[in-house]
Structure formats: structure tokens, C-alpha cells
Design an enzyme around this catalytic site. Structure first.
Site, mmCIF file in Angstrom:
data_model
loop_
_atom_site.group_PDB
_atom_site.id
_atom_site.type_symbol
_atom_site.label_atom_id
_atom_site.label_comp_id
_atom_site.label_asym_id
_atom_site.label_seq_id
_atom_site.Cartn_x
_atom_site.Cartn_y
_atom_site.Cartn_z
ATOM 1 N N LYS A 37 6.348 -1.766 1.917
ATOM 2 C CA LYS A 37 5.159 -1.200 2.564
ATOM 3 C C LYS A 37 4.014 -2.203 2.407
ATOM 4 O O LYS A 37 3.119 -2.047 1.567
ATOM 5 C CB LYS A 37 4.819 0.172 1.971
ATOM 6 C CG LYS A 37 4.035 1.064 2.924
ATOM 7 C CD LYS A 37 4.091 2.504 2.512
ATOM 8 C CE LYS A 37 3.085 3.384 3.220
ATOM 9 N NZ LYS A 37 3.180 3.440 4.678
ATOM 10 N N GLU A 56 12.672 2.702 14.086
ATOM 11 C CA GLU A 56 11.686 3.713 13.674
ATOM 12 C C GLU A 56 10.488 3.624 14.605
ATOM 13 O O GLU A 56 10.506 2.862 15.580
ATOM 14 C CB GLU A 56 11.272 3.495 12.215
ATOM 15 C CG GLU A 56 10.611 2.153 11.954
ATOM 16 C CD GLU A 56 10.174 1.970 10.496
ATOM 17 O OE1 GLU A 56 9.945 2.968 9.787
ATOM 18 O OE2 GLU A 56 10.031 0.800 10.090
ATOM 19 N N LEU A 108 10.941 1.428 7.173
ATOM 20 C CA LEU A 108 10.265 1.896 5.969
ATOM 21 C C LEU A 108 10.795 3.305 5.737
ATOM 22 O O LEU A 108 10.596 4.188 6.578
ATOM 23 C CB LEU A 108 8.749 1.947 6.158
ATOM 24 C CG LEU A 108 8.075 2.470 4.888
ATOM 25 C CD1 LEU A 108 7.951 1.354 3.861
ATOM 26 C CD2 LEU A 108 6.747 3.085 5.170
ATOM 27 N N ARG A 138 -7.321 -21.573 -1.178
ATOM 28 C CA ARG A 138 -6.341 -20.982 -0.281
ATOM 29 C C ARG A 138 -5.063 -21.819 -0.288
ATOM 30 O O ARG A 138 -5.073 -22.979 0.081
ATOM 31 C CB ARG A 138 -6.887 -20.901 1.144
ATOM 32 C CG ARG A 138 -5.892 -20.266 2.117
ATOM 33 C CD ARG A 138 -6.364 -20.348 3.557
ATOM 34 N NE ARG A 138 -5.353 -19.788 4.461
ATOM 35 C CZ ARG A 138 -4.333 -20.470 4.952
ATOM 36 N NH1 ARG A 138 -4.161 -21.756 4.650
ATOM 37 N NH2 ARG A 138 -3.461 -19.890 5.762
ATOM 38 N N ARG A 164 8.231 4.255 -4.597
ATOM 39 C CA ARG A 164 8.242 3.330 -3.459
ATOM 40 C C ARG A 164 7.202 2.228 -3.658
ATOM 41 O O ARG A 164 7.446 1.059 -3.328
ATOM 42 C CB ARG A 164 7.987 4.086 -2.150
ATOM 43 C CG ARG A 164 8.115 3.182 -0.930
ATOM 44 C CD ARG A 164 8.064 3.945 0.372
ATOM 45 N NE ARG A 164 6.768 4.566 0.573
ATOM 46 C CZ ARG A 164 6.458 5.354 1.600
ATOM 47 N NH1 ARG A 164 7.377 5.642 2.520
ATOM 48 N NH2 ARG A 164 5.273 5.877 1.731
ATOM 49 N N HIS A 191 -0.571 -21.086 0.134
ATOM 50 C CA HIS A 191 0.407 -20.034 0.407
ATOM 51 C C HIS A 191 1.112 -19.578 -0.865
ATOM 52 O O HIS A 191 1.295 -18.390 -1.085
ATOM 53 C CB HIS A 191 1.442 -20.508 1.437
ATOM 54 C CG HIS A 191 0.866 -20.617 2.822
ATOM 55 N ND1 HIS A 191 -0.047 -21.584 3.172
ATOM 56 C CD2 HIS A 191 1.075 -19.875 3.934
ATOM 57 C CE1 HIS A 191 -0.375 -21.424 4.432
ATOM 58 N NE2 HIS A 191 0.292 -20.390 4.928
ATOM 59 N N TYR A 223 0.826 -1.206 0.000
ATOM 60 C CA TYR A 223 0.000 0.000 0.000
ATOM 61 C C TYR A 223 0.860 1.256 0.000
ATOM 62 O O TYR A 223 2.076 1.180 0.176
ATOM 63 C CB TYR A 223 -0.955 -0.001 1.198
ATOM 64 C CG TYR A 223 -0.314 0.278 2.545
ATOM 65 C CD1 TYR A 223 0.476 -0.666 3.176
ATOM 66 C CD2 TYR A 223 -0.489 1.503 3.184
ATOM 67 C CE1 TYR A 223 1.059 -0.405 4.415
ATOM 68 C CE2 TYR A 223 0.079 1.769 4.421
ATOM 69 C CZ TYR A 223 0.858 0.816 5.030
ATOM 70 O OH TYR A 223 1.435 1.074 6.247
HETATM 71 N N1 PDD Z 1 2.790 4.974 7.660
HETATM 72 N N2 PDD Z 1 7.580 3.889 9.023
HETATM 73 C C1 PDD Z 1 6.440 3.194 9.159
HETATM 74 C C2 PDD Z 1 6.488 1.866 9.838
HETATM 75 C C3 PDD Z 1 5.234 3.721 8.667
HETATM 76 O O1 PDD Z 1 4.101 3.009 8.772
HETATM 77 C C4 PDD Z 1 5.232 5.006 8.048
HETATM 78 C C5 PDD Z 1 3.996 5.635 7.486
HETATM 79 C C6 PDD Z 1 6.458 5.692 7.939
HETATM 80 C C7 PDD Z 1 6.546 7.050 7.293
HETATM 81 O O2 PDD Z 1 6.401 6.987 5.888
HETATM 82 P P1 PDD Z 1 5.884 8.244 5.081
HETATM 83 O O3 PDD Z 1 6.680 9.426 5.523
HETATM 84 O O4 PDD Z 1 6.179 7.916 3.658
HETATM 85 O O5 PDD Z 1 4.430 8.395 5.373
HETATM 86 C C8 PDD Z 1 7.608 5.097 8.432
HETATM 87 C C9 PDD Z 1 1.591 5.396 6.996
HETATM 88 C C10 PDD Z 1 1.248 6.822 7.157
HETATM 89 C C11 PDD Z 1 0.478 4.429 7.343
HETATM 90 O O6 PDD Z 1 0.784 3.268 7.559
HETATM 91 O O7 PDD Z 1 -0.670 4.818 7.358
#
Ligand code: PDD
Length: 277
Positions: free
Chosen positions: A144, A176, A200, A98, A49, A100, A30
Site C-alpha cells: 500500500k 481490481e 491490494l 536527493r 497490512r 534514489h 499508508y
Molecule cells: N484504497 N485496492 C486498491 C487499489 C485500493 O486503493 C483500495 C483502498 C482497496 C481496498 O482496500 P481496503 O478494503 O482495505 O480499503 C483495494 C483506499 C481506501 C485509499 O487509497 O484511500
């Protein structure tokens, strides 16, 4: 209105198959893209990304960048007000049973838009709290992915503890936040975990670094420990929906005596300018 597999429809009419691998396995990726004054903010970086995430899990990209642009702008045409947060999800698609492993399937594409109301500078200046916890996630946090069970549990924990964010650490190294990137300032230098498989790499992270340079704050993309986090002069978190937020209390310990740092203010102001470019 939402977008689902080529159609703009009402959200309560949007549904996917129980055989969708997003439902069965969290097998998808996503993006969250902010929109300011009706304009997609840093779209190219978000689409890049997204492509990296798709490539990493071997989902063929369902659309070209021009097609995405058209779809997103069309959806925004249905949206009020002008500041929006776009959520774009692509799953591997629906199978007949289903299992994997996977065959070539038609990816499911879902996009929704919701109002984005960033906190005001005045609200941000109150400062926010966080707590630290062990990072139990897998070693491909650069993807992501929609499979976010660890992040869901952390966020629930943050809610129960009435803190803004959970700051994660792996072997005592701060990685993070559960839903954000983390920065510290020490000795007039900005530190943040380097890009790679353990974080991320946020689009807002890049913009925070760009803003730091504009504020003459040297940046050092290298790791720091939990102890260094707790003894930092400033701590910030960043994400597309939160922008750049000052953290003034971690694990019940005050950062910089609970005061907002001067660098944060400069970086915040610069970030607001970037939004208007
Ligand atoms: N999440 N690290 C993680 C684990 C995140 O879930 C996010 C953002 C970021 C920051 O990424 P960005 O600056 O590109 O938004 C870092 C989004 C907002 C979410 O999961 O909704």
C-alpha cells in the site's frame, strides 16, 4: 487536529521537509482505517497490512501495535463525529540530499482523521457505473504505497467520465479497481482475483468474503476475464470508505439488466452487522 511525528497539532501548522523522501520519491506507505461509533474497525488487520507494506520497502516500524492504538485513539479524541476515516502515512524520512538509494533515516509519521459518511443502503441501491481500462501499474500492488500516480490518473479519468470506478485488467484478467477490489457473481458463486502481487488485498475484501459465506454464497478466489465481468450476474466493488457497492453498468453495458442483485443485499446487511460487533 492531526498527528505528526509525536505531536498533535493543527493541520494548517503541520509541515514536513522538502527533503522528505515521501515528497521527493513517493517513498512511503499508508493505511486507511474506518472508525464506526468511535471504534477502530478491524485495526489488527490494518496494522498487519501496514507492517507488511513497511517490511516490503524496508522501513523500520516506528511504533508497536499498542503505541499505534494509543496514538490513533488520542487523535480520535479530537475528532467529531463518531464515524471517521483515519489516514496514516509513513515515509522513509528526510535525507540531506536527493538520491534514489537510502540510508537509515527516521521515518515521518503523519495521521489525519476525517468524517466518514458511507452511502445509505437506499443510495447504494441506485447502482453505480464503471469503465474498464488496462492495468498499467507495477507488479507490487500488494504494497500500500503512497506512490499512486497510476491510481491518481485512473481516478481523474473516472471523474471526467462521471463513473464511480475504473476496473483494471491485465492481459484480459480483471485485477481490481483503481481504489477498490472487484467481485463478480456467476452461477451463484462469488469470484474475486486471488491475493498476490497484482492486487491490494483489501480488508473490506476479506469482510465481503466473510459476509458472502454468511449468506451461503460459495466463494472462489480465482481470476476472471473482462468478458466474464461484463456477463456477470452481479458486480461489486469494495473498500474501507465505500464498503460494498453494487456496479450495475460497465462500459455502457448493463449488468443484470441494471438491477441490484439479491446477494448484494444480503452481504450488505451482514457487513453492517460486522460494523456493530
Ligand atoms: N484504497 N485496492 C486498491 C487499489 C485500493 O486503493 C483500495 C483502498 C482497496 C481496498 O482496500 P481496503 O478494503 O482495505 O480499503 C483495494 C483506499 C481506501 C485509499 O487509497 O484511500
Amino acid at each position: 487536529m492531526v498527528y505528526l511525528n509525536g505531536n498533535f497539532i493543527k493541520k494548517n501548522q503541520a509541515s514536513v521537509s522538502v527533503m522528505d523522501r515521501g515528497f521527493l520519491f513517493g517513498d512511503g506507505v499508508y493505511e486507511v482505517i474506518p472508525v464506526y461509533q468511535g471504534k477502530l474497525f478491524r485495526l489488527t488487520a490494518h496494522l498487519k497490512r501496514l507492517q507488511n507494506s513497511l517490511d516490503a520497502i524496508k522501513i523500520p516500524s516506528p511504533h508497536s501495535n499498542n503505541e499505534w492504538l494509543e496514538i490513533l485513539n488520542q487523535l480520535l479524541g479530537y475528532s467529531q463525529p463518531l464515524n471517521q476515516s483515519l489516514y496514516l502515512q509513513i515515509t522513509r524520512g528526510s535525507d540531506t540530499q536527493r538520491r534514489h538509494s537510502f540510508e537509515a533515516l527516521t521515518p515521518t509519521v503523519y495521521i489525519e482523521s476525517s468524517p466518514l459518511i458511507p452511502k445509505t443502503k437506499q443510495a447504494l441501491k441506485q447502482g453505480f457505473s464503471a469503465i474498464t481500462q488496462t492495468d498499467i501499474r507495477w507488479s507490487r500492488c500488494d504494497i500500500k504505497a503512497t506512490s499512486l500516480l497510476a491510481n491518481v490518473l485512473y481516478s481523474q479519468n473516472a471523474k471526467e467520465n462521471q463513473v464511480e470506478e475504473i476496473i483494471l485488467h491485465r492481459n484480459d484478467i480483471v485485477t481490481e479497481g483503481a481504489t477498490s477490489n472487484v467481485f463478480i457473481i456467476k452461477n451463484k458463486t462469488l469470484f474475486t482475483h486471488p491475493s498476490g502481487a497484482h492486487i491490494l488485498s483489501g480488508i473490506t475484501r476479506d469482510l465481503a468474503l466473510e459476509s458472502a459465506l454468511a449468506c451461503k454464497l460459495p466463494i472462489n478466489e480465482s481470476v476472471f476475464s473482462v468478458d466474464e465481468l461484463l456477463n456477470a450476474d452481479e458486480v461489486w466493488i469494495s473498500s474501507s470508505t465505500r464498503e460494498i457497492m453494487p456496479i450495475t453498468q460497465i462500459d455502457n453495458q448493463l449488468i443484470n439488466h441494471g438491477k441490484i442483485g439479491t446477494y448484494w443485499e444480503c452481504v450488505y446487511n451482514h457487513y453492517q452487522q460486522l460494523k456493530n460487533d
